[in-house]
Scaffold this motif. Structure first.
Motif, PDB file in Angstrom:
ATOM      1  N   GLU A  68       0.838  -1.216   0.000  1.00  0.00           N
ATOM      2  CA  GLU A  68       0.000   0.000   0.000  1.00  0.00           C
ATOM      3  C   GLU A  68       0.866   1.257   0.000  1.00  0.00           C
ATOM      4  OE1 GLU A  68      -3.988  -1.728   2.267  1.00  0.00           O
ATOM      5  OE2 GLU A  68      -2.618  -0.413   3.363  1.00  0.00           O
ATOM      6  N   THR A  69       1.936   1.235   0.776  1.00  0.00           N
ATOM      7  CA  THR A  69       2.838   2.397   0.822  1.00  0.00           C
ATOM      8  C   THR A  69       3.525   2.583  -0.523  1.00  0.00           C
ATOM      9  OG1 THR A  69       3.210   2.030   3.160  1.00  0.00           O
ATOM     10  CG2 THR A  69       4.831   3.393   2.023  1.00  0.00           C
ATOM     11  N   PHE A  70       3.979   1.477  -1.100  1.00  0.00           N
ATOM     12  CA  PHE A  70       4.703   1.559  -2.365  1.00  0.00           C
ATOM     13  C   PHE A  70       3.825   2.157  -3.464  1.00  0.00           C
ATOM     14  CE2 PHE A  70       6.373  -0.076  -6.346  1.00  0.00           C
ATOM     15  CZ  PHE A  70       7.694   0.310  -6.227  1.00  0.00           C
ATOM     16  N   TYR A  71       2.545   1.741  -3.502  1.00  0.00           N
ATOM     17  CA  TYR A  71       1.631   2.214  -4.549  1.00  0.00           C
ATOM     18  C   TYR A  71       0.693   3.313  -4.040  1.00  0.00           C
ATOM     19  CZ  TYR A  71       2.984  -1.204  -8.135  1.00  0.00           C
ATOM     20  OH  TYR A  71       3.653  -1.914  -9.095  1.00  0.00           O
ATOM     21  N   GLU A  72       1.154   4.043  -3.013  1.00  0.00           N
ATOM     22  CA  GLU A  72       0.375   5.129  -2.387  1.00  0.00           C
ATOM     23  C   GLU A  72      -0.274   6.080  -3.413  1.00  0.00           C
ATOM     24  OE1 GLU A  72       0.129   5.351   1.033  1.00  0.00           O
ATOM     25  OE2 GLU A  72      -1.344   6.921   0.604  1.00  0.00           O
ATOM     26  N   VAL A  73       0.459   6.428  -4.495  1.00  0.00           N
ATOM     27  CA  VAL A  73      -0.074   7.410  -5.462  1.00  0.00           C
ATOM     28  C   VAL A  73      -1.347   6.902  -6.125  1.00  0.00           C
ATOM     29  CG1 VAL A  73       2.216   8.324  -5.975  1.00  0.00           C
ATOM     30  CG2 VAL A  73       1.191   6.711  -7.547  1.00  0.00           C
ATOM     31  N   HIS A  74      -1.552   5.572  -6.103  1.00  0.00           N
ATOM     32  CA  HIS A  74      -2.732   5.000  -6.763  1.00  0.00           C
ATOM     33  C   HIS A  74      -3.863   4.698  -5.777  1.00  0.00           C
ATOM     34  CE1 HIS A  74      -0.557   4.758 -10.469  1.00  0.00           C
ATOM     35  NE2 HIS A  74       0.295   3.846 -10.040  1.00  0.00           N
ATOM     36  N   ARG A  75      -3.721   5.166  -4.509  1.00  0.00           N
ATOM     37  CA  ARG A  75      -4.667   4.768  -3.449  1.00  0.00           C
ATOM     38  C   ARG A  75      -6.132   5.023  -3.817  1.00  0.00           C
ATOM     39  NH1 ARG A  75      -4.478   3.209   1.890  1.00  0.00           N
ATOM     40  NH2 ARG A  75      -2.232   3.472   2.103  1.00  0.00           N
ATOM     41  N   ASP A  76      -6.412   6.113  -4.535  1.00  0.00           N
ATOM     42  CA  ASP A  76      -7.805   6.445  -4.847  1.00  0.00           C
ATOM     43  C   ASP A  76      -8.294   5.869  -6.172  1.00  0.00           C
ATOM     44  OD1 ASP A  76      -8.009   7.841  -2.480  1.00  0.00           O
ATOM     45  OD2 ASP A  76      -7.238   9.692  -3.395  1.00  0.00           O
ATOM     46  N   VAL A 125      -2.884  -4.218  -4.783  1.00  0.00           N
ATOM     47  CA  VAL A 125      -2.249  -4.611  -3.516  1.00  0.00           C
ATOM     48  C   VAL A 125      -2.402  -6.120  -3.302  1.00  0.00           C
ATOM     49  CG1 VAL A 125      -2.385  -4.366  -1.006  1.00  0.00           C
ATOM     50  CG2 VAL A 125      -2.441  -2.327  -2.472  1.00  0.00           C
ATOM     51  N   GLU A 126      -3.568  -6.662  -3.589  1.00  0.00           N
ATOM     52  CA  GLU A 126      -3.793  -8.118  -3.485  1.00  0.00           C
ATOM     53  C   GLU A 126      -2.776  -8.863  -4.343  1.00  0.00           C
ATOM     54  OE1 GLU A 126      -5.986 -10.311  -1.954  1.00  0.00           O
ATOM     55  OE2 GLU A 126      -6.444  -8.553  -0.716  1.00  0.00           O
ATOM     56  N   PHE A 127      -2.655  -8.408  -5.581  1.00  0.00           N
ATOM     57  CA  PHE A 127      -1.752  -9.089  -6.514  1.00  0.00           C
ATOM     58  C   PHE A 127      -0.294  -8.987  -6.060  1.00  0.00           C
ATOM     59  CE2 PHE A 127       1.087  -8.693 -10.206  1.00  0.00           C
ATOM     60  CZ  PHE A 127       1.113 -10.032 -10.531  1.00  0.00           C
ATOM     61  N   MET A 128       0.123  -7.803  -5.644  1.00  0.00           N
ATOM     62  CA  MET A 128       1.534  -7.602  -5.282  1.00  0.00           C
ATOM     63  C   MET A 128       1.930  -8.341  -4.008  1.00  0.00           C
ATOM     64  SD  MET A 128       3.047  -5.959  -7.666  1.00  0.00           S
ATOM     65  CE  MET A 128       4.576  -5.347  -6.928  1.00  0.00           C
ATOM     66  N   THR A 129       0.925  -8.781  -3.213  1.00  0.00           N
ATOM     67  CA  THR A 129       1.212  -9.550  -2.000  1.00  0.00           C
ATOM     68  C   THR A 129       0.900 -11.035  -2.186  1.00  0.00           C
ATOM     69  OG1 THR A 129      -1.004  -9.027  -1.142  1.00  0.00           O
ATOM     70  CG2 THR A 129       0.792  -7.568  -0.468  1.00  0.00           C
ATOM     71  N   SER A 130       0.599 -11.465  -3.420  1.00  0.00           N
ATOM     72  CA  SER A 130       0.164 -12.844  -3.654  1.00  0.00           C
ATOM     73  C   SER A 130       1.310 -13.840  -3.694  1.00  0.00           C
ATOM     74  CB  SER A 130      -0.645 -12.910  -4.960  1.00  0.00           C
ATOM     75  OG  SER A 130       0.188 -12.618  -6.072  1.00  0.00           O
ATOM     76  N   GLY A 131       2.543 -13.351  -3.669  1.00  0.00           N
ATOM     77  CA  GLY A 131       3.713 -14.229  -3.678  1.00  0.00           C
ATOM     78  C   GLY A 131       4.951 -13.370  -3.631  1.00  0.00           C
ATOM     79  N   PRO A 132       6.136 -13.982  -3.531  1.00  0.00           N
ATOM     80  CA  PRO A 132       7.359 -13.175  -3.446  1.00  0.00           C
ATOM     81  C   PRO A 132       7.618 -12.378  -4.713  1.00  0.00           C
ATOM     82  CG  PRO A 132       7.879 -15.519  -3.638  1.00  0.00           C
ATOM     83  CD  PRO A 132       6.393 -15.421  -3.472  1.00  0.00           C
ATOM     84  N   VAL A 133       8.271 -11.236  -4.525  1.00  0.00           N
ATOM     85  CA  VAL A 133       8.718 -10.416  -5.652  1.00  0.00           C
ATOM     86  C   VAL A 133      10.249 -10.355  -5.624  1.00  0.00           C
ATOM     87  CG1 VAL A 133       6.629  -9.006  -5.758  1.00  0.00           C
ATOM     88  CG2 VAL A 133       8.537  -8.257  -4.326  1.00  0.00           C
ATOM     89  N   MET A 134      10.847 -10.062  -6.779  1.00  0.00           N
ATOM     90  CA  MET A 134      12.299  -9.876  -6.861  1.00  0.00           C
ATOM     91  C   MET A 134      12.540  -8.393  -7.146  1.00  0.00           C
ATOM     92  SD  MET A 134      14.974 -11.899  -6.710  1.00  0.00           S
ATOM     93  CE  MET A 134      16.661 -11.301  -6.677  1.00  0.00           C
ATOM     94  N   ILE A 135      13.262  -7.742  -6.237  1.00  0.00           N
ATOM     95  CA  ILE A 135      13.415  -6.284  -6.306  1.00  0.00           C
ATOM     96  C   ILE A 135      14.866  -5.954  -6.613  1.00  0.00           C
ATOM     97  CG2 ILE A 135      13.004  -4.121  -5.060  1.00  0.00           C
ATOM     98  CD1 ILE A 135      11.408  -5.801  -3.004  1.00  0.00           C
ATOM     99  N   GLN A 136      15.097  -5.052  -7.580  1.00  0.00           N
ATOM    100  CA  GLN A 136      16.475  -4.699  -7.907  1.00  0.00           C
ATOM    101  C   GLN A 136      16.605  -3.219  -8.257  1.00  0.00           C
ATOM    102  OE1 GLN A 136      15.406  -7.810  -9.150  1.00  0.00           O
ATOM    103  NE2 GLN A 136      13.920  -6.781 -10.424  1.00  0.00           N
ATOM    104  N   VAL A 137      17.838  -2.729  -8.040  1.00  0.00           N
ATOM    105  CA  VAL A 137      18.211  -1.405  -8.513  1.00  0.00           C
ATOM    106  C   VAL A 137      19.014  -1.599  -9.785  1.00  0.00           C
ATOM    107  CG1 VAL A 137      19.450   0.738  -8.012  1.00  0.00           C
ATOM    108  CG2 VAL A 137      18.313  -0.503  -6.153  1.00  0.00           C
ATOM    109  N   LEU A 138      18.600  -0.916 -10.847  1.00  0.00           N
ATOM    110  CA  LEU A 138      19.313  -0.947 -12.125  1.00  0.00           C
ATOM    111  C   LEU A 138      20.012   0.384 -12.320  1.00  0.00           C
ATOM    112  CD1 LEU A 138      16.439  -2.445 -14.334  1.00  0.00           C
ATOM    113  CD2 LEU A 138      18.174  -3.684 -13.006  1.00  0.00           C
TER     114      LEU A 138
END
Ligand code: RTP
Ligand code: MG
Length: 141
Positions: free
Chosen positions: A48-56, A64-77
């Motif tokens: 929810e914090t990460f996608y705060e701009v889309h809250r409304d 949010v349901e989808f992004m918490t449905s399993g692990p994610v792989m996060i990287q800095v490019l």
């Protein structure tokens, strides 16, 4: 061209499909270096914090349901024009509209389960990187 950093997330659908390596190859072949990485199960609060701009927006709950449905792989490019370059590699948000050969055209199934996230501007990149990585976690080279 400026050297930039951007935050990339391989979303739960693409992690479940075991295409992390294939997506990493695309980053590296495009000159985007992976300078930090971690796998993580996001909590509801983190998503929810990460996608705060889309809250409304109407799709916020599903996102949010989808992004918490399993692990994610996060990287800095990091690389020349990294923010726009990564978004070119990703393709359009809706995979049905994504150009052939882009990550979303090849691996995403829907606008909700669309395989990858990428920061959209320098300021959002800074904020998003700081959500997941401290200075000691980032290895520019
Ligand atoms: P992302 O932030 O995940 O990299 O995606 P994006 O910039 O291409 O798209 P954005 O507008 O920031 O939207 C964030 C995510 O919300 C979902 N979405 N669903 N149903 C819809 O109309 C809709 N619009 C956006 C997508 O999963 C999108 O990646
Ligand atoms: Mg976005």
């Amino acid at each position: 061209m400026p050297i930039e950093r951007t935050l990339s997330i391989i979303k739960p659908d693409a992690v479940a499909k075991d295409v992390i390596g294939e997506i990493y190859s695309r980053f590296e072949q495009a000159g985007l270096k992976i300078i930090a990485a971690r796998m993580k199960q996001l909590s509801r609060e983190e998503a929810e914090t990460f996608y705060e701009v889309h809250r409304d927006r109407p799709f916020f709950t599903a996102l949010v349901e989808f992004m918490t449905s399993g692990p994610v792989m996060i990287q800095v490019l990091e690389g020349e024009n990294a923010i726009a370059r990564n978004r070119e590699l990703m393709g359009a948000t809706n995979p049905a509209e994504a150009a052939p050969g882009t990550i979303r055209a090849d691996f995403a199934q829907s606008i909700d389960a669309n395989a990858v996230h990428g920061s959209d501007a320098p300021e959002t990149a800074r904020v998003e990187i700081a959500c997941f990585f401290g200075d000691d976690d980032i290895h520019s080279r």
